[in-house]
Design an enzyme around this catalytic site. Sequence first.
Site, PDB file in Angstrom:
ATOM      1  N   GLY A  80       6.236  -9.114   6.786  1.00  9.76           N
ATOM      2  CA  GLY A  80       7.697  -9.055   6.810  1.00  9.76           C
ATOM      3  C   GLY A  80       8.190  -7.779   7.473  1.00  9.76           C
ATOM      4  N   ASN A 140       8.687 -39.500  19.649  1.00  9.63           N
ATOM      5  CA  ASN A 140       9.271 -38.401  20.428  1.00  9.63           C
ATOM      6  C   ASN A 140       9.173 -38.674  21.926  1.00  9.63           C
ATOM      7  OD1 ASN A 140      10.597 -35.969  20.722  1.00  9.63           O
ATOM      8  ND2 ASN A 140       8.731 -34.763  20.768  1.00  9.63           N
ATOM      9  N   CYS A 145       0.834  -1.204   0.000  1.00  9.81           N
ATOM     10  CA  CYS A 145       0.000   0.000   0.000  1.00  9.81           C
ATOM     11  C   CYS A 145       0.870   1.255   0.000  1.00  9.81           C
ATOM     12  CB  CYS A 145      -0.915  -0.020   1.218  1.00  9.81           C
ATOM     13  SG  CYS A 145      -1.903   1.460   1.389  1.00  9.81           S
ATOM     14  N   ASP A 202      11.300 -16.282   3.370  1.00  8.11           N
ATOM     15  CA  ASP A 202      12.768 -16.194   3.274  1.00  8.11           C
ATOM     16  C   ASP A 202      13.478 -16.444   4.597  1.00  8.11           C
ATOM     17  OD1 ASP A 202      12.469 -15.544   0.673  1.00  8.11           O
ATOM     18  OD2 ASP A 202      12.751 -13.394   0.913  1.00  8.11           O
ATOM     19  N   MET A 214       1.742 -45.993   8.124  1.00  6.35           N
ATOM     20  CA  MET A 214       2.044 -44.902   7.189  1.00  6.35           C
ATOM     21  C   MET A 214       2.735 -43.751   7.917  1.00  6.35           C
ATOM     22  SD  MET A 214      -1.421 -42.811   6.760  1.00  6.35           S
ATOM     23  CE  MET A 214      -0.413 -41.391   6.559  1.00  6.35           C
ATOM     24  N   GLN A 215       2.575 -43.701   9.262  1.00 10.02           N
ATOM     25  CA  GLN A 215       3.214 -42.628  10.035  1.00 10.02           C
ATOM     26  C   GLN A 215       4.727 -42.798  10.121  1.00 10.02           C
ATOM     27  OE1 GLN A 215       0.577 -41.913  13.750  1.00 10.02           O
ATOM     28  NE2 GLN A 215      -0.184 -43.755  12.796  1.00 10.02           N
ATOM     29  N   MET A 217      14.000 -18.980  -4.005  1.00  9.70           N
ATOM     30  CA  MET A 217      13.783 -17.594  -3.587  1.00  9.70           C
ATOM     31  C   MET A 217      14.765 -17.189  -2.492  1.00  9.70           C
ATOM     32  SD  MET A 217       9.739 -16.898  -3.630  1.00  9.70           S
ATOM     33  CE  MET A 217       8.922 -16.351  -5.106  1.00  9.70           C
ATOM     34  N   GLN A 260       7.058 -21.841  -4.394  1.00  7.35           N
ATOM     35  CA  GLN A 260       7.523 -21.888  -2.998  1.00  7.35           C
ATOM     36  C   GLN A 260       6.581 -21.197  -2.031  1.00  7.35           C
ATOM     37  OE1 GLN A 260      12.070 -21.029  -3.192  1.00  7.35           O
ATOM     38  NE2 GLN A 260      11.189 -20.549  -5.151  1.00  7.35           N
ATOM     39  N   ARG A 261       5.784 -20.259  -2.539  1.00  8.17           N
ATOM     40  CA  ARG A 261       4.872 -19.534  -1.647  1.00  8.17           C
ATOM     41  C   ARG A 261       3.554 -20.271  -1.443  1.00  8.17           C
ATOM     42  NH1 ARG A 261       6.523 -14.637  -0.285  1.00  8.17           N
ATOM     43  NH2 ARG A 261       7.924 -13.510  -1.678  1.00  8.17           N
TER      44      ARG A 261
END
Length: 763
Positions: free
Chosen positions: A89, A509, A60, A137, A640-641, A179, A271-272
Amino acid sequence: MNAAVRAVVRMGIYVEAKVYFIYEGYQGMVDGGDNIVEVSWESVSSILQVGGTVIGSARCKEFRTREGRLKAAFNLIQRGITNLCVIGGDGSLTGANLFREEWSGLLEELAQSGKIEEEAVKKYAYLNIVGMVGSIDNDFCGTDMTIGTDSALHRIIEVVDAIMTTAQSHQRTFVLEVMGRHCGYLALVSALACGADWVFIPEYPPEEGWEDQMCVKLSENRARKKRLNIIIVAEGAIDSHNKSITSEEVKDLVVQQLGFDTRVTILGHVQRGGTPSAFDRILASRMGVEAVLALLEATADTPACVVSLSGNQAVRLPLMECVQMTQEVQKAMDERKFCEAVRLRGRSFENNLNTYKLLSHRKPDTELPKDHLSCSTNFNVAVLNVGAPAAGMNAAVRSAVRVGITEGHTMFAVTDGFEGFANGQIKEISWGDVGGWTGQGGSLLGTKRTLPAKYLEKIADQMRTNNINALMVIGGFEAYESCLQLAEARARFEEFCIPICVLPATISNNVPGTDLSIGADTALNAIVETCDRIKQSASGTKRRVFIIETMGGYCGYLANMGGLAAGADAAYIFEEKFDIRELQANVEHLTEKMKTSIQRGLVLRNENSNENYTTDFIYQLYSEEGKGVFDCRKNVLGHMQQGGAPSPFDRNFGTKISAKAIQWISKKLRETYRRGAGKVFANTEDSVCLLGMRRRNLLFQPVVELKDQADFVHRIPKEQWWLKLRPLMKILAKYKTSYDVSDSGQLEHVARHSPKEADTGAI
């Protein structure tokens, strides 16, 4: 970003605040009208799995002028908004801070021109701002990971994995452009995660004469029967004279000097896009809740802050300190002070770069001088996998082998865990043997759950025969228990008096001494992806609730974090006891929700959460109680995990902690080598350690000391950090529950670490 939006809305409503969407970024704030809308609980239903942002975002120009900000202030005052949560950002966040600083002046100007009452100037005297950094990024200083970075890495790695299969068939060289105009994070981490041959990033330009060095490395790899070469170029890559290096130039160089068939792939906006990864959803949900808490606690005197993650801990940092430091990085790069730029990027970036250098810039397979280490022995180090397979194990083995060879050791690989060790399944492993291992799921060395206790004599024999001077064990709870047994057997077998290191790798974990294990992130992504699909399968049908069973043994990590990332209504786990009253309350709660515009419900259950309230029982209970309101389906996710290609996080985490472990082993070997006897003798508790991530640091902890922290019957740690996130899931699912804010981030200053600190163990 949507996960963050959802968390802010729901936490805001939970603390009884009015929450508004401002559509189309600052443009919407300037334009006002329908762009600023009060929202309800249901407004953010089903957005967790959507990429991009549902409220839109726009650059803007008008907001950059005072007139524009005057309009924006007027629009906010009309609705009594004085708390802003900005996701963007450094540009968006700097703008927000300027807006905050000008706020009282803007209000006075509005009052003078008669647009608002004097009363309003007093009532809305100050504006609070909290920022969350959304940027693929990862170029914002002060935060380890920005929202969106992990998802962007997923996109890159998916492409690299696909390209690898085609390139291997054709003997091709691929130049991939990712990027990162001013920041090389994506290029660096994807190079680490796919084992690229060369990487170009803005912060670490190649040395003079890099063209020849790179071509030598590529042709050496070809000569070693490696059929593909991958070169990753950040779009902002430069040489040491600040001249840009483009992917086309790199391609032309390879073609001219080597004549290799070379292709360029520019990933661009792929990538976004796409679905956010589990890590990003959990990060954004935690940050969103933290942002609301920070706004509630803000006063006129607290500086605008950003909420971010350091290691595994939520922190709050002054916004302008972070912005200033981010700008300093660019300044250092412009002035060609590249070491300074890397240091300013922070510990996480620096560690990534150091690991990359360790793994790539040695000339492999050339004899290192025997006196490479301070003692004149070429040590033998063995690596093995124990327990169930976990994605990322192979990346850890590869890293251990290559860093070990770089350090001057001879590396040995043991197949099939301790059982294989006892049977003499041990052989030397070279640099080239582990090529291409990072992207492979499961365990290429083979792994078994067998503990060493019944094979101690045979294992000691094998260690003596092969003259093993140190041991690295990669695996889950069994790996921890195995090393405990070896430590306790030292009195009987001198062969075990050597440095031993455990790396936690298990989807459950459940290893004491670490917040995260290699493999858990990949499993979480598998669960979340499946939950998304299952939820979608019901779109268009009438209201439906899904009961989903996850793995994890007695550890509820996968069920709990999967629930948080997939937007579940409940997650039943062993660590938090539940009874029939709670089950009934959950069913009633869901029934009430389903009477509104909400169409789908999701309930997760850990496989061992309760021996009587089985998945079938819960399914039947919900089916019966939900009659007439919703119907039910159940799914057991099963193995599958455990499978699939490792996620970028697991590849990177495995690579980094493994490199660190080998460096620790080298240090211990030098300390415990007895020249007189000509052998290694390590008999202290601190020579058998587990390397774990604790809050912000990587720590080597003696396995004996961790004994008190482990529940050996259920094979879980006695205290688990993620249990603190349980209320978060309940709040986001509309439960009235209390939220413990004692662990929320305190405002800190941005740490400027000295080069010495780089080794303190940040992730």
